[in-house]
Design a protein around this motif. Structure first.
Motif, PDB file in Angstrom:
ATOM      1  N   LYS A  93      60.550  26.130  10.462  1.00  0.00           N
ATOM      2  CA  LYS A  93      59.622  26.228   9.341  1.00  0.00           C
ATOM      3  C   LYS A  93      60.213  27.004   8.177  1.00  0.00           C
ATOM      4  CE  LYS A  93      55.355  25.746  12.007  1.00  0.00           C
ATOM      5  NZ  LYS A  93      54.047  26.367  12.359  1.00  0.00           N
ATOM      6  N   LYS A  94      61.020  28.003   8.465  1.00  0.00           N
ATOM      7  CA  LYS A  94      61.668  28.789   7.427  1.00  0.00           C
ATOM      8  C   LYS A  94      63.111  29.020   7.819  1.00  0.00           C
ATOM      9  CE  LYS A  94      57.624  31.311   5.712  1.00  0.00           C
ATOM     10  NZ  LYS A  94      57.039  32.660   5.449  1.00  0.00           N
ATOM     11  N   GLY A  95      63.972  29.082   6.803  1.00  0.00           N
ATOM     12  CA  GLY A  95      65.378  29.302   7.092  1.00  0.00           C
ATOM     13  C   GLY A  95      66.240  28.816   5.949  1.00  0.00           C
ATOM     14  N   PHE A  96      67.378  28.185   6.306  1.00  0.00           N
ATOM     15  CA  PHE A  96      68.293  27.654   5.302  1.00  0.00           C
ATOM     16  C   PHE A  96      67.906  26.212   4.967  1.00  0.00           C
ATOM     17  CE2 PHE A  96      70.562  31.143   7.245  1.00  0.00           C
ATOM     18  CZ  PHE A  96      71.215  31.743   6.173  1.00  0.00           C
ATOM     19  N   LYS A  97      67.941  25.911   3.688  1.00  0.00           N
ATOM     20  CA  LYS A  97      67.455  24.620   3.188  1.00  0.00           C
ATOM     21  C   LYS A  97      68.373  23.477   3.613  1.00  0.00           C
ATOM     22  CE  LYS A  97      66.091  22.479  -1.211  1.00  0.00           C
ATOM     23  NZ  LYS A  97      64.673  22.335  -0.891  1.00  0.00           N
ATOM     24  N   VAL A  98      67.788  22.326   3.914  1.00  0.00           N
ATOM     25  CA  VAL A  98      68.536  21.089   4.117  1.00  0.00           C
ATOM     26  C   VAL A  98      68.366  20.248   2.856  1.00  0.00           C
ATOM     27  CG1 VAL A  98      68.808  18.984   5.480  1.00  0.00           C
ATOM     28  CG2 VAL A  98      68.184  21.132   6.611  1.00  0.00           C
ATOM     29  N   TYR A  99      69.447  20.134   2.073  1.00  0.00           N
ATOM     30  CA  TYR A  99      69.394  19.353   0.835  1.00  0.00           C
ATOM     31  C   TYR A  99      69.423  17.861   1.162  1.00  0.00           C
ATOM     32  CZ  TYR A  99      69.911  23.485  -2.062  1.00  0.00           C
ATOM     33  OH  TYR A  99      69.700  24.689  -2.693  1.00  0.00           O
ATOM     34  N   GLU A 100      68.544  17.121   0.498  1.00  0.00           N
ATOM     35  CA  GLU A 100      68.383  15.702   0.766  1.00  0.00           C
ATOM     36  C   GLU A 100      68.804  14.872  -0.442  1.00  0.00           C
ATOM     37  OE1 GLU A 100      64.463  14.852   2.606  1.00  0.00           O
ATOM     38  OE2 GLU A 100      64.098  16.982   2.251  1.00  0.00           O
ATOM     39  N   GLN A 101      68.818  13.560  -0.255  1.00  0.00           N
ATOM     40  CA  GLN A 101      69.188  12.645  -1.334  1.00  0.00           C
ATOM     41  C   GLN A 101      68.280  12.841  -2.544  1.00  0.00           C
ATOM     42  OE1 GLN A 101      68.670   8.476  -0.455  1.00  0.00           O
ATOM     43  NE2 GLN A 101      70.531   7.943  -1.551  1.00  0.00           N
TER      44      GLN A 101
ATOM     45  N   GLY B  86      62.167  19.346  -1.080  1.00  0.00           N
ATOM     46  CA  GLY B  86      62.745  19.490   0.259  1.00  0.00           C
ATOM     47  C   GLY B  86      61.689  19.743   1.309  1.00  0.00           C
ATOM     48  N   ARG B  87      61.971  19.281   2.505  1.00  0.00           N
ATOM     49  CA  ARG B  87      60.993  19.402   3.592  1.00  0.00           C
ATOM     50  C   ARG B  87      61.519  20.138   4.807  1.00  0.00           C
ATOM     51  NH1 ARG B  87      60.404  13.049   4.032  1.00  0.00           N
ATOM     52  NH2 ARG B  87      62.621  13.344   3.609  1.00  0.00           N
ATOM     53  N   TYR B  88      62.857  20.262   4.925  1.00  0.00           N
ATOM     54  CA  TYR B  88      63.434  20.712   6.182  1.00  0.00           C
ATOM     55  C   TYR B  88      64.292  21.962   6.005  1.00  0.00           C
ATOM     56  CZ  TYR B  88      62.107  15.918   7.281  1.00  0.00           C
ATOM     57  OH  TYR B  88      61.413  14.762   7.431  1.00  0.00           O
ATOM     58  N   TYR B  89      64.322  22.768   7.082  1.00  0.00           N
ATOM     59  CA  TYR B  89      65.120  23.990   7.104  1.00  0.00           C
ATOM     60  C   TYR B  89      65.781  24.115   8.470  1.00  0.00           C
ATOM     61  CZ  TYR B  89      62.301  25.044   3.008  1.00  0.00           C
ATOM     62  OH  TYR B  89      61.693  24.976   1.777  1.00  0.00           O
ATOM     63  N   ILE B  90      66.880  24.875   8.498  1.00  0.00           N
ATOM     64  CA  ILE B  90      67.566  25.133   9.758  1.00  0.00           C
ATOM     65  C   ILE B  90      67.726  26.643   9.941  1.00  0.00           C
ATOM     66  CG2 ILE B  90      68.816  22.941   9.860  1.00  0.00           C
ATOM     67  CD1 ILE B  90      71.262  24.429   8.711  1.00  0.00           C
TER      68      ILE B  90
END
Length: 446
Positions: free
Chosen positions: A55-63, A74-78
């Motif tokens: 839910k929180k963390g480092f961003k996953v950059y998308e197209q 953005g919707r996802y984090y790792i």
């Protein structure tokens, strides 16, 4: 460094595999202007599963970050541990991301203070070295010639619209001196800033127009000359099924006020090279008609029995099919005529209310929202004649008030259209500058 071979073409210029450039420019491949390991494709396979998202963390950059030039999407984090594991895919400010599948070739530079994160499999990361000025690189990358070379590097079959990395790395980049790169980038960036300022102004004017429509078309704001009774007292409101409206307005359906028809199924086998234009759905855009040569068809003007499908100046037409159904409409002018109405396009013509006022309702968010609520959810969305006929609008009792409201909104449209024309002209100027400056045909003092 894999500098591309070239040969002298004419005095002061060299002939390369991608065109003619000044002799004092060097010709490189994309891989040459990137740092070691500075061209990285996002992780494939199981390296980045949705099950590893938090839910929180480092961003996953998308197209979408590249397509819409934003870090806020953005919707996802790792987690921190996953970020460390995938550190070769991480981004720093100044890095470029490129969409490399589907909608390919969109580029965006990561700004300062952007959230730390990594790229996903639909992105390519480019970290430049000191050979190239980043703003110059951005302009070269967005040039038509470079974008065409990206398209040529895409793969087919199951990998359709996917950048082929081996070919992409070999994409040619012409390089003047760093000083000239900076001069070129500054000139083109200044035009970009002008384009962005015009786009922002258009967006502001469109928002003002939408707000004005919502006030004037519902009677929430009355123009002073129509707001009082003969004795000077303010006019009141009355309740309807769709909310309060002025006491001297009516809630009326399209069915009650319009001569309505849909077009005739003119067979495509009998289209002509000349004659009367056929108004098809593809000719109806968002607020205007498009008679481009590649989409315009004709019908023999000697055919009998087609009189009822002849269109008139002021007619409001609505495309009944397509992804923009409810947003594809136009009011015809004398330059659109003569024209015939084809099937799946509706024509509205009213004698009881102002055509201009009717048009403003058809182009309002109320109408588009209504169409969204009734359209079929299929591969090709569409609305029926009954859907259009059942639409209800608020109508002032006097033609003068209808016309005055329509004139105010039409004037706002004209202002927006003037700005849009200015925007297109500025974009054309930018393209011309790019063709001259990025090839060295025109040199800047530096």
């Amino acid at each position: 460094m894999s500098e591309v071979k070239n040969k002298k073409f004419q005095s002061g210029f060299q002939h390369t595999e991608i065109g003619i450039f000044p002799n004092d420019w060097s010709i490189h491949q994309l891989v040459d202007v990137a740092e070691n390991n500075g061209l990285v494709r996002g992780p494939f396979g199981g390296a980045l599963k949705k099950s590893s998202f938090v839910k929180k963390g480092f961003k996953v950059y998308e197209q979408r970050n590249a397509i819409y030039s934003s870090v806020d999407i953005g919707r996802y984090y790792i987690s921190a541990s996953k970020f460390q594991e995938l550190s070769r895919f991480s981004l720093n400010s100044g890095d470029f991301i490129v969409s490399c599948s589907g909608t390919i070739g969109k580029i965006y530079q990561i700004p300062k203070n952007a959230p730390k994160g990594i790229i996903n499999q639909a992105l390519l990361k480019i970290k430049l070295n000191s050979l190239i000025e980043p703003r110059y690189f951005y302009q070269v990358f967005n040039s038509d010639s470079f974008q065409d070379r990206i398209t040529d590097s895409t793969q087919g079959g199951a990998m359709k619209n996917l950048i082929g990395m081996s070919e992409f790395k070999k994409s040619i980049i012409p390089l003047p001196s760093l000083q000239e790169q900076t001069a070129i980038a500054t000139a083109l960036s200044d035009v970009d800033n002008l384009i962005q300022s015009i786009e922002k102004l258009i967006a502001k004017k469109e928002a003002i127009k939408t707000g004005t429509m919502q006030q004037l078309l519902t009677g929430k704001t009355r123009l002073p000359e129509f707001a009082t009774r003969d004795d000077g007292s303010p006019k009141r409101f009355k309740q309807t099924e769709l909310g309060k409206i002025p006491e001297d307005w009516e809630l009326i359906s399209i069915r009650e006020i319009c001569d309505f028809i849909t077009g005739f199924p003119f067979p495509s086998s009998k289209y002509q090279e000349s004659g009367i234009k056929l108004l098809r759905g593809s000719n109806v855009k968002r607020g205007n008609t498009d008679w481009s040569d590649n989409i315009t068809k004709f019908w023999a003007d000697s055919t009998s029995g087609i009189e009822q499908y002849l269109l008139q100046e002021g007619d409001v037409v609505i495309s009944m099919d397509g992804s923009l159904v409810g947003r594809s409409f136009a009011q015809l002018s004398d330059t659109d005529l003569p024209a015939l109405l084809l099937q799946r396009v509706a024509r509205l013509r009213s004698k009881s209310i102002s055509q201009d006022y009717l048009k403003e309702w058809v182009c309002s968010p109320v109408f588009s929202d209504y169409c969204d609520s009734v359209k079929t959810v299929t591969a090709i969305p569409h609305i029926s004649p009954a859907d259009i006929l059942n639409f209800r609008l608020f109508v002032p009792s006097t033609r003068k008030e209808q016309t005055t409201i329509a004139t105010i909104l039409s004037d706002m449209d004209a202002e927006i259209q003037t700005l849009q024309q200015r925007l297109e002209k500025t974009k054309d100027i930018k393209q011309g500058m790019m063709q001259q400056l990025l090839t060295g045909k025109v040199r800047l003092a530096h």
